[in-house]
Design an enzyme around this catalytic site. Structure first.
Site, PDB file in Angstrom:
ATOM      1  N   LYS A 232     -12.019 -60.174 -63.874  1.00  0.00           N
ATOM      2  CA  LYS A 232     -12.253 -60.241 -65.315  1.00  0.00           C
ATOM      3  C   LYS A 232     -13.389 -61.215 -65.624  1.00  0.00           C
ATOM      4  CE  LYS A 232      -7.609 -59.459 -67.210  1.00  0.00           C
ATOM      5  NZ  LYS A 232      -7.935 -58.241 -67.955  1.00  0.00           N
TER       6      LYS A 232
ATOM      7  N   ARG B 229       0.364 -51.460 -65.060  1.00  0.00           N
ATOM      8  CA  ARG B 229       0.986 -50.135 -64.960  1.00  0.00           C
ATOM      9  C   ARG B 229       1.472 -49.856 -63.542  1.00  0.00           C
ATOM     10  NH1 ARG B 229      -4.217 -47.302 -67.330  1.00  0.00           N
ATOM     11  NH2 ARG B 229      -4.353 -49.400 -68.221  1.00  0.00           N
TER      12      ARG B 229
END
Ligand code: BES
Ligand code: MN
Ligand code: ZN
Length: 458
Positions: free
Chosen positions: A238, A312
């Site tokens: 990130k 997820r």
């Protein structure tokens, strides 16, 4: 935490909470110095206005709290910060507002994260006649626990600490807590949880936490929460601005544990399975790579298109576990996508469900609890954006589908139980302080969901 909602008090300063329309009526009943002071202070009972009125001896005589034109119980969140330390009592509030909600709002608004910087001065404490003090306190405690967990930085809120909290909650309520850790995840068939978490140092090894509670024969509610103690993004790292808040990426786990704690504290007639996969999405020589194909508990193969779509992956295994238990209701909570914020902003978590009754119930309870959520669709035509050339599906949807919160929910749907299931993409954070909502960790949607479960399984 010292209790801010009191059962009773010998002396307490009365608080009159009034709408703009109710103010003139109130002033007809007070000693004459009150209307004079109110006029001089330009108090109009506008929403959030507070007026502390001294008595003739100079001590605090009465507090007026303005509720504007549309009174809402959650407005009482803003009250504690405007009061000096001491004991107060609600002497008057609009009949339409529930006493429990007024007290709960006051308790939620009193929250402050003080682990590293103790707060100065005492708190304002409140008596609300007719409220269920024990119930209000337990819900407020659960919300404060979630907020404390979210606010605590990753160096002090790693997998071990979340496990400890889960074990404590279980022990307090006579539940069993099972934890599968590290290499044990492979043996127990949680391959995706292992793959995401294996890059962390050994003492921060990934784990699958499962709390089981309740009496045989009662309907089963499964609560699933994303527990990423820190999300660096993994190898698809990130940017610094995006990483800055990622201590909160275990917010879903904190929410699931807090909601479970509410249900157990209230002894609701359900069985609970709280399923919390806990990992650190770290970077090391052992980190999962873009292009890796992972096994999953369900048997579906998953291509890792982006290591930053890690939530997820761990939820896939946890939802598969939930499905094996055949729950009557499954709720998952996760800080899953940045796209949810683009869609609805930080204050309004999207909820996804294919079950129309559940959608209506969630909306109604969220509204009544002053704990808003907003439904977004599980838009089936976007499902093919998850197709992979080499595996059953991939974790980074094609760019053409754009709606990242929707495609993340569709990914989860591939693993979710067949029965009633809702996914909540919570932000779990206040970017900016507003009266009653301190900046930092926030509990979202769980008060409404608690109310729904109360009603559904009564
Ligand atoms: N934890 C983040 C999502 C997130 C970011 C929530 C900021 C709240 C605030 C999640 O793991 C993530 O990185 N998601 C990616 C998915 C993408 C790579 C497909 C995202 O949303 O950008
Ligand atoms: Mn991520
Ligand atoms: Zn994440």
């Amino acid at each position: 935490m010292s209790e801010v909602i009191l059962e009773a008090a010998d002396t307490a300063v009365p608080i009159h909470a009034v709408t703009e329309a109710e103010l003139p009526g109130l002033l007809e009943t007070t000693p004459p110095f009150v209307p004079a002071f109110v006029a001089m202070s330009e108090f109009k009972a506008k929403a959030g206005q507070v007026l502390a009125i001294p008595g003739e001896d100079g001590t605090l005589h009465t507090v007026l709290f303005g509720l504007g034109t549309e009174p809402q119980a959650m407005a009482f969140r803003a009250l504690p910060a405007k009061l000096t330390a001491g004991v107060y009592r609600i002497a008057q509030a609009p009949g339409g507002l529930l006493r429990d909600q007024i007290a709960l709002a006051f308790a939620l608004g009193s929250y402050k994260f003080d682990r590293y910087k103790p707060r100065k001065g005492g708190a304002a404490r409140l008596v609300v006649d007719g409220c269920d003090v024990a119930e209000v306190r337990q819900v407020a405690h659960a919300c404060a626990l979630a907020r404390d967990m979210i606010n605590t930085p990753a160096n002090d809120m790693g997998p071990r600490q979340i496990e400890t909290i889960a074990r404590e909650i279980a022990e307090q309520h006579g539940a069993t807590c099972t934890v599968i850790e590290g290499e044990g995840l492979l043996e127990a068939n949680y391959p995706a949880v292992h793959a995401v978490g294996r890059a962390a140092v050994a003492e921060r090894a990934p784990r699958m936490i499962e709390i089981a509670w309740g009496r045989a024969g009662d309907p089963l509610v499964a609560l699933v929460g994303k527990g990423v103690v820190f999300d660096t993004g993994g190898l698809d790292i990130k940017p610094s601005a995006g990483m800055r808040l990622m201590k909160k990426d275990m917010g879903g786990a904190a929410h699931a544990l807090a909601l479970g704690r509410m249900i157990m504290a209230a002894n609701l007639p359900v069985r609970l399975a709280i399923l919390v996969p806990v990992v650190e999405n770290a970077i090391s020589g052992d980190a999962m790579r873009p292009g890796d194909v992972l096994a999953s508990r369900k048997g579906l193969t998953i291509e890792v298109g982006n290591t930053d779509a890690e939530g997820r992956l761990i939820l896939a295994d946890a939802l598969t576990r939930a499905a094996e238990l055949e729950p009557a209701l499954t709720l998952d909570l996760a800080t899953l996508t940045g796209a949810a914020r683009v869609a609805l902003g930080p204050q309004l978590p999207p909820v996804f469900t294919a079950d129309e009754d559940l959608a209506a119930d969630i909306a109604r309870h969220a509204q009544a609890a002053g704990d808003p959520v907003w439904r977004l669709p599980l838009w089936a035509p976007y499902d093919e954006a998850l197709d992979s050339d080499v595996a059953d599906l991939k974790n980074d949807p094609d760019a053409w589908a754009q709606a990242g919160a929707v495609t993340a929910a569709l990914f989860l749907k591939r693993f979710a139980p067949a029965g009633p299931w809702a996914h909540l993409d919570v932000f779990a954070w206040n970017n900016k302080a507003r009266p009653g909502w301190s900046a930092g960790g926030e509990a979202q949607a769980i008060r409404g969901l608690y109310s729904l479960i109360r009603e559904r399984f009564a």
